[in-house]
Design a protein around this motif. Structure first.
Motif, short mmCIF file in Angstrom:
data_model
loop_
_atom_site.label_atom_id
_atom_site.label_comp_id
_atom_site.label_asym_id
_atom_site.label_seq_id
_atom_site.Cartn_x
_atom_site.Cartn_y
_atom_site.Cartn_z
N GLU A 272 0.81 -1.26 0.05
CA GLU A 272 0.16 0.04 -0.15
C GLU A 272 0.64 1.19 0.18
O GLU A 272 0.66 2.18 -0.67
CB GLU A 272 -0.81 0.02 1.20
CG GLU A 272 -1.87 1.16 1.15
CD GLU A 272 -2.85 1.15 2.13
OE1 GLU A 272 -3.72 2.10 2.28
OE2 GLU A 272 -3.04 0.12 3.02
N LYS A 273 1.95 1.41 0.87
CA LYS A 273 2.86 2.51 0.94
C LYS A 273 3.77 2.62 -0.28
O LYS A 273 3.80 3.69 -0.82
CB LYS A 273 3.85 2.32 2.14
CG LYS A 273 2.88 2.44 3.52
CD LYS A 273 3.76 2.43 4.81
CE LYS A 273 3.10 2.75 5.92
NZ LYS A 273 4.14 2.52 7.25
N ASN B 280 2.74 1.55 -3.36
CA ASN B 280 1.66 2.02 -4.15
C ASN B 280 1.45 3.40 -4.22
O ASN B 280 1.86 4.31 -5.00
CB ASN B 280 0.37 1.21 -3.98
CG ASN B 280 -0.70 1.82 -4.92
OD1 ASN B 280 -0.78 1.46 -6.27
ND2 ASN B 280 -1.71 2.78 -4.41
N THR B 281 1.51 4.09 -2.92
CA THR B 281 1.08 5.56 -2.67
C THR B 281 2.37 6.30 -3.38
O THR B 281 2.33 7.36 -3.85
CB THR B 281 0.86 5.97 -1.29
OG1 THR B 281 -0.44 5.12 -1.13
CG2 THR B 281 0.62 7.14 -1.02
N HIS B 282 3.54 5.78 -2.94
CA HIS B 282 4.75 6.40 -3.25
C HIS B 282 5.00 6.47 -4.58
O HIS B 282 5.35 7.62 -4.91
CB HIS B 282 5.97 5.60 -2.37
CG HIS B 282 7.39 6.35 -2.85
ND1 HIS B 282 7.83 7.36 -2.03
CD2 HIS B 282 8.16 5.90 -3.83
CE1 HIS B 282 9.11 7.74 -2.72
NE2 HIS B 282 9.38 6.71 -3.50
N VAL C 70 2.50 6.39 -7.03
CA VAL C 70 1.84 7.32 -7.66
C VAL C 70 2.04 8.74 -7.52
O VAL C 70 1.63 9.57 -8.26
CB VAL C 70 0.17 6.98 -7.07
CG1 VAL C 70 -0.74 8.17 -7.54
CG2 VAL C 70 -0.24 5.46 -7.44
N GLU C 71 2.40 9.13 -6.36
CA GLU C 71 2.92 10.69 -6.00
C GLU C 71 4.15 10.91 -6.63
O GLU C 71 4.11 11.97 -7.31
CB GLU C 71 3.27 10.71 -4.44
CG GLU C 71 2.03 10.77 -3.54
CD GLU C 71 0.95 11.73 -3.98
OE1 GLU C 71 1.17 12.92 -4.07
OE2 GLU C 71 -0.44 11.48 -4.05
N LYS D 225 2.82 11.54 -10.35
CA LYS D 225 2.13 12.95 -10.30
C LYS D 225 2.79 13.98 -10.52
O LYS D 225 3.00 14.96 -11.00
CB LYS D 225 1.01 12.86 -9.07
CG LYS D 225 -0.06 12.30 -9.35
CD LYS D 225 -1.12 12.74 -8.37
CE LYS D 225 -1.04 12.45 -7.17
NZ LYS D 225 -2.12 12.88 -6.21
N GLN E 73 -4.04 5.62 -11.30
CA GLN E 73 -4.50 6.25 -10.02
C GLN E 73 -3.86 7.92 -9.92
O GLN E 73 -4.27 8.59 -8.75
CB GLN E 73 -3.76 5.46 -8.72
CG GLN E 73 -4.30 3.99 -8.80
CD GLN E 73 -3.48 3.29 -7.80
OE1 GLN E 73 -3.76 3.44 -6.49
NE2 GLN E 73 -2.48 2.40 -8.18
N THR E 74 -3.06 8.52 -10.59
CA THR E 74 -2.74 9.77 -10.72
C THR E 74 -3.88 10.74 -11.10
O THR E 74 -3.89 11.93 -10.51
CB THR E 74 -1.65 10.03 -11.61
OG1 THR E 74 -1.97 9.99 -13.25
CG2 THR E 74 -0.29 9.05 -11.38
#
Length: 268
Positions: free
Chosen positions: A10-11, A13-15, A17-18, A21, A51-52
């Motif tokens: 999860e982390k 994935n978030t990293h 995607v950010e 972006k 996801q962006t």
């Protein structure tokens, strides 16, 4: 021997995607274009890009492609478009372009060299197509190579699938990509399919070409980076380590920067 993933999906994935972006914002582009192969790497990469919230164009580029690869790619694109309104898709059948190229170049009797060169040509035609679409839509070409392929054994085509603007998953081992794929709920048909580059128009898998599985190559890459030598292993481990070292050495020209002949100041 296998190195199983320990990433925090999860982390991670978030990293990523950010990171995507921020990179797109700084580059002042509209989003990303990605070649969809029906494999796990392109499925994970395209889902990360989706996801962006930026525009994502998924491109199918069949060249005498196996029906199973085409169907897996379409299944993934259909799923992705249902989940993300910013995702669009296009199919660019490059078979005729490939055949025209084959009929235009000189012939040779060395069938092995011809086969490999034409396989790489497929990848380079696809790269050209992705950059055409990137240019007309204001997008970046997102690479789909993972760490083992890009920095371990160099299992990609120079200026083909290696020709990209950014590489979202190139610091992830193949096992990490699978773990992320499960977290992102990409189609099971993709998660369970044997990895293949699909460049030869037959059923050969990546393992057939490399001589070792990705689990084995991850192990070899890890122990090689730790400073181990071939003399420390026996049996299958020794064979895999030798395969890894041979591929890593032979493909350095892909992984290292392009050599530049520097002219001494005394000659300028």
């Amino acid at each position: 021997m296998a190195k199983k993933s320990t990433i925090q999906t999860e982390k991670v994935n978030t990293h990523i995607v950010e990171w995507l972006k921020n990179y797109a914002d700084n580059a002042k582009v509209n989003g990303f274009v990605i070649g969809i192969s029906g494999g796990v790497d392109s499925a994970v990469t395209s889902t990360l890009c989706a996801q962006t919230g930026l525009k994502v164009l998924c491109v199918e580029m069949p060249i005498h492609q196996a029906a199973s690869q085409v169907s897996r790619g379409r299944e993934h694109i259909d799923q992705l478009q249902k989940r993300f309104p910013n995702v669009s898709s296009v199919e660019t059948d490059l078979t005729a372009v490939f055949e025209a190229f084959k009929s235009s170049v000189p012939k040779t009797d060395d069938e092995a060299k011809v086969s490999l060169s034409l396989a790489n040509t497929r990848a380079r035609i696809r790269m050209t197509s992705l950059y055409y679409l990137a240019g007309i839509h204001g997008l970046l070409v997102a690479g789909t190579g993972n760490k083992v392929e890009d920095f371990g054994v160099g299992f990609y085509t120079k200026y083909g699938d290696g020709g990209v603007d950014l590489s979202p998953i190139a610091d992830l081992m193949k096992s990490d990509v699978y773990a992320l794929g499960e977290f992102l709920t990409i189609p099971l048909s993709i998660l369970t399919a044997a990895p293949t580059d699909g460049l030869f128009g037959d059923n050969r898998t990546d393992e057939d070409q490399l001589g070792a599985s990705y689990d084995e190559l991850e192990w070899a890459m890890t122990v090689a980076e730790s400073g181990n030598t071939v003399d420390e292993f026996t049996g299958r481990e020794k064979s895999v380590f030798e395969i890894y070292k041979r591929l890593n050495t032979n493909n350095k020209h892909k992984m290292d920067p392009i050599p530049v002949c520097l002219i001494p100041k005394t000659l300028k």
